[in-house]
Design a protein around this motif. Structure first.
Motif, mmCIF file in Angstrom:
data_model
loop_
_atom_site.group_PDB
_atom_site.id
_atom_site.type_symbol
_atom_site.label_atom_id
_atom_site.label_comp_id
_atom_site.label_asym_id
_atom_site.label_seq_id
_atom_site.Cartn_x
_atom_site.Cartn_y
_atom_site.Cartn_z
ATOM 1 N N ASP A 51 0.811 -1.219 0.000
ATOM 2 C CA ASP A 51 0.000 0.000 0.000
ATOM 3 C C ASP A 51 0.846 1.272 0.000
ATOM 4 N N GLU A 52 2.093 1.153 0.469
ATOM 5 C CA GLU A 52 2.920 2.360 0.509
ATOM 6 C C GLU A 52 3.778 2.525 -0.751
ATOM 7 N N ILE A 53 4.079 1.443 -1.427
ATOM 8 C CA ILE A 53 4.966 1.541 -2.601
ATOM 9 C C ILE A 53 4.266 2.304 -3.722
ATOM 10 N N ASN A 54 4.882 3.401 -4.181
ATOM 11 C CA ASN A 54 4.253 4.208 -5.233
ATOM 12 C C ASN A 54 5.089 4.287 -6.500
ATOM 13 N N TYR A 115 12.007 12.393 -11.576
ATOM 14 C CA TYR A 115 11.298 11.135 -11.324
ATOM 15 C C TYR A 115 11.621 10.475 -9.986
ATOM 16 N N ILE A 116 12.393 11.193 -9.141
ATOM 17 C CA ILE A 116 12.564 10.753 -7.751
ATOM 18 C C ILE A 116 12.285 11.958 -6.862
ATOM 19 N N ASN A 117 11.248 11.828 -6.068
ATOM 20 C CA ASN A 117 10.792 12.970 -5.269
ATOM 21 C C ASN A 117 10.659 12.580 -3.804
ATOM 22 N N LYS A 121 7.996 6.403 -2.286
ATOM 23 C CA LYS A 121 8.371 5.196 -1.543
ATOM 24 C C LYS A 121 8.595 4.117 -2.590
ATOM 25 N N ILE A 122 9.880 3.804 -2.774
ATOM 26 C CA ILE A 122 10.307 3.124 -3.996
ATOM 27 C C ILE A 122 10.760 1.693 -3.727
ATOM 28 N N GLY A 145 17.441 11.970 -4.045
ATOM 29 C CA GLY A 145 16.149 12.607 -4.292
ATOM 30 C C GLY A 145 15.320 12.795 -3.032
ATOM 31 N N GLY A 146 15.865 12.402 -1.882
ATOM 32 C CA GLY A 146 15.139 12.555 -0.629
ATOM 33 C C GLY A 146 13.974 11.597 -0.481
#
Lengths: 194, 194
Positions: A51-54, A115-117, A121-122, A145-146
């Protein structure tokens, strides 16, 4: 036994105690039905975090097809880091150096900063884990990318090589579809567990 | 208007009359829902040949994700040719030289002889068509293997560049999802038809 383990037993070729050829179904010729199943199995493997992976992040070239079906299973976008020359990505990029033990040299990977913000959550996806250098390079891009690296999903882990230990030391939640404890041309592949 | 044309109008960035950036959804960050739709649209585009096509061939890296979903739509395997170094493919390969106008140099592409066979009827897939050199290189690999190239399915064709003419001269059945007749930062993208 999942789809990938079954397929490795059926069609993987063990050249020596270190080299497993999977180019008939995974990283040269690609069986997309298998990849589709692997996408679902990665979703299952990271079900506690789904649910957290975006976003899914991988590295060109052999990670791309796998990551695409993982992204489809998670219903999120996929980004692939570029290797070496990357003029068409522009100059506004995060970069990291990755040492390849196979090729005996260092190459640069890059991803556009767009594309990394911070909110991302990657989940990192790659085909093989041996020494862990590619995954550590991708982790560096994510941190620049924090964003947060939720974990690393590996298709085939060579558990007899130092990758797992290095990723654990870096605090990475590593899970693999096929964990190879040992292999040889005579006895074939012996699987372990995550 | 198909999914890709709609998305180009929405998110493509025309840098000049020659350069269209699609890296937010196609060749760096990848919208897999779009690619899934494109797979179906390629199947429609080649519906008259869908029963004979038994393999999809593309070239690393940006063709891979698109070709994977085309292969899923056609229910056939996908093969991606490797660029430059390809030690892990072995030595038993077909090779071709491809000149890149973007990079101003020639690179070698290779595919294992195992994955192109006389019985194969192959659809080539790539993300962009500009000068046609990559597709002609892939055609050479197919011919070296004694297989048949059924056609070339291109995501984005720059119809104002010489690619189409060159592929027609080579007898290739070329079809594109998005045919760009002209573009400029001021007026945007103008689509044509196959």
């Amino acid at each position: 036994m999942n789809s990938l383990e079954q397929r490795i037993l059926k069609d993987g070729i063990v050249l020596d105690s270190d080299i497993l050829k999977v180019d008939s179904f995974l990283n040269h010729q690609v069986d997309v039905k298998l990849l589709k199943a692997m996408g679902s199995e990665f979703l299952e493997l990271f079900s506690d975090k789904k649910d957290e992976i975006n976003k899914i992040l991988t590295i060109e070239a052999s990670g791309i097809a796998i990551a695409a079906f993982v992204a489809e299973a998670f219903n999120v976008p996929m980004v692939f880091a570029k290797k070496g020359e990357h003029k068409n990505v522009g100059n506004d990029v995060y970069t990291a150096d990755v040492y390849s033990f196979t090729k005996g040299r260092t190459y640069e990977i890059a991803v556009s900063k767009k594309y990394i913000n911070k909110v991302d959550k990657i989940l990192v996806i790659d085909d093989f884990l041996a020494n862990g250098q590619a995954v550590l390079g991708l982790k560096s891009l994510i941190e620049q990318g924090g964003a947060e690296m939720v974990g690393a999903g590996i298709a085939i882990e060579k558990a007899f090589q130092p990758g797992r230990q290095k990723l654990k030391e870096a605090g990475i939640d590593l899970r693999a579809l096929a964990v190879i404890e040992s292999m040889s041309p005579e006895t074939g592949v012996k699987f372990g567990t995550n």
